[in-house]
Scaffold this active site. Structure first.
Site, short mmCIF file in Angstrom:
data_model
loop_
_atom_site.label_atom_id
_atom_site.label_comp_id
_atom_site.label_asym_id
_atom_site.label_seq_id
_atom_site.Cartn_x
_atom_site.Cartn_y
_atom_site.Cartn_z
N ARG A 15 19.54 2.94 0.84
CA ARG A 15 18.25 3.38 0.32
C ARG A 15 17.35 3.85 1.47
NH1 ARG A 15 16.75 -1.91 -3.10
NH2 ARG A 15 17.88 -2.82 -1.32
N LYS A 75 14.26 -2.59 3.03
CA LYS A 75 14.62 -3.98 3.29
C LYS A 75 13.81 -4.55 4.46
CE LYS A 75 16.93 -6.22 1.45
NZ LYS A 75 16.51 -7.09 0.32
N TYR A 94 9.98 -4.62 1.49
CA TYR A 94 10.36 -5.95 1.03
C TYR A 94 10.48 -6.86 2.25
CZ TYR A 94 11.60 -4.27 -3.66
OH TYR A 94 11.55 -3.74 -4.92
N HIS A 96 10.58 -10.96 1.72
CA HIS A 96 11.27 -12.21 1.31
C HIS A 96 11.24 -13.22 2.45
CE1 HIS A 96 12.63 -10.25 -2.36
NE2 HIS A 96 13.13 -9.26 -1.65
N GLU A 118 7.37 -7.49 -2.74
CA GLU A 118 7.71 -8.47 -3.77
C GLU A 118 6.56 -9.40 -4.17
OE1 GLU A 118 8.69 -10.59 0.10
OE2 GLU A 118 8.94 -8.56 -0.70
N ASP A 198 15.04 -20.40 -20.30
CA ASP A 198 13.75 -20.23 -19.65
C ASP A 198 12.85 -21.38 -20.07
OD1 ASP A 198 12.45 -17.53 -18.18
OD2 ASP A 198 10.98 -18.96 -18.95
N ASP A 270 17.87 -13.36 -2.39
CA ASP A 270 16.86 -12.88 -1.44
C ASP A 270 15.80 -13.94 -1.18
OD1 ASP A 270 17.62 -10.24 -0.63
OD2 ASP A 270 17.15 -9.53 -2.63
#
Length: 371
Positions: A15, A75, A94, A96, A118, A198, A270
């Site tokens: 990406r 990333k 991102y 994380h 995120e 859930d 992640d």
């Protein structure tokens, strides 16, 4: 503002932070964009495509990091990239951070302004920059699981949809959010026997209305997780706590008691993963086996369908990139409290509370850090 787009260097990551159309949009707003050579090659965009959009092509990542006011990536920065960040430079990607103390330490040391896709929120309580990749990862999780179930891949040899006279495979999905609902859609389409767990009754109600009798919705308790995992051919982990490490919902002991040849796919990897036996893998070596259970724990799953993923991500991230460039990051964050939630690191301070809590840093509210 001068915006830089380096080539992604994580294993099998194709990406790119900005597609040519996004570059053109930023240039149309009065900014300059530099792109590392071949940054878009993995999804079919040449340097000529970026030049046609108005970007300048730069030979090395080092020069991109050295020149740019804001770095736009996909990333989290790898160790070598963290060393190239500088005081006050904006990093928009991102991150994380909660399960990654080494990266967090490096970003703190750099003095950069790190804004994480995120943890940006929406007025409706969602995570708009995570959602498109969660949609992709949720759908991919069932493709991966179906493949891993094949005997040659170490699986039990079960066809998820079954055939006339043979019952379908049983799929258990932990978490009914964006990942879980997209995984369920694919599993139902394959004809599997699907259960979704859930703890949010509103989520369960929405899933029931969406899927009707084609999927079973179950309130998540320790008992329900154990009972369904022991029956499952596939378990998908799609639980997320924004910014924080994922909860460990499936213990080592439970993995040991699952059916031989069953498959777990940890989409939450992640954020550390929701299986106690999970460890991050790559597209080059996506699986490993623990107690006869196949584990698929690829940390950048959407990178496997890089072209679709890049366009979906750019659709979500571009408006915020334009705001950051047009206004400067301080004004953009002050004007938009939801974008402000994306600020994780600011000049050596941790400005995301779950990250600070999980990694033992002092938490400094974004407004105080920027004051």
């Amino acid at each position: 503002m001068l915006i830089g787009v380096p080539k992604e260097i994580k294993n099998h990551e194709y990406r790119v932070g900005l597609v040519p159309a996004s570059v053109r949009e930023l240039i149309g707003n009065g900014h300059k964009v530099i792109v590392e050579t071949k940054a878009g090659g993995g999804i079919g965009f040449s340097d000529a495509d970026y030049k046609a959009a108005g970007a300048r092509i730069i030979g090395t990542a080092k020069d991109v990091f050295k020149k740019a006011d804001m770095i736009v990536k996909v990333k989290e920065p790898q160790a070598g990239e963290c060393k190239m960040l500088r005081e006050g430079q904006i990093l928009y990607t991102y991150l994380h951070l909660a399960p990654d103390p080494a990266q967090t330490k490096a970003l703190v040391k750099s003095g950069c302004v790190a804004i994480a896709y995120e943890t940006v929120t929406s007025p409706h309580g969602g995570l708009p920059l995570l959602a498109p990749m969660s949609q992709v990862a949720g759908r991919m999780s069932m493709q991966a699981a179906a493949h891993c179930l094949e005997k040659a891949q170490g699986g039990s040899g079960v066809l998820l949809g079954g055939v006339p006279g043979v019952e379908p495979g049983k799929v258990v999905i932990l978490g009914g959010g964006v990942v879980g609902s997209n995984a369920a859609m694919m599993a139902i389409g394959l004809g599997a026997d699907v259960s979704i767990l859930d703890r949010n009754n509103m989520v369960l109600d929405n899933l029931c209305n969406r899927f009707g009798a084609t999927a079973k919705t179950v309130y998540s308790t320790n008992d329900a997780v154990e009972r369904l995992c022991l029956e499952a051919d596939v378990v998908i982990g799609g639980v997320l706590i924004p910014g924080a490490a994922a909860p460990k919902l499936v213990s080592k002991d439970l993995i040991k008691r699952m059916k031989p040849g069953s498959v777990v796919v940890d989409v939450a990897i992640d954020q550390g993963g929701c299986f106690e036996t999970a460890k991050a893998t790559t597209h080059a070596k996506p699986t490993y086996v623990v107690d006869d259970v196949v584990h698929y724990c690829v940390a950048n799953m959407p990178g496997g369908v890089a072209r679709t993923s890049t366009f979906a991500l750019n659709n979500a991230t571009l408006p915020f990139a334009v705001a950051l460039a047009n206004k400067g990051y301080k004004q953009a964050l002050a004007d938009d409290p939801h974008l402000c939630m994306g600020l994780n690191v600011h000049h050596g301070k941790i400005t995301n509370e779950p990250v600070a809590h999980d990694l033992g840093y002092d938490y400094v509210p974004p407004k105080d850090a920027m004051a």
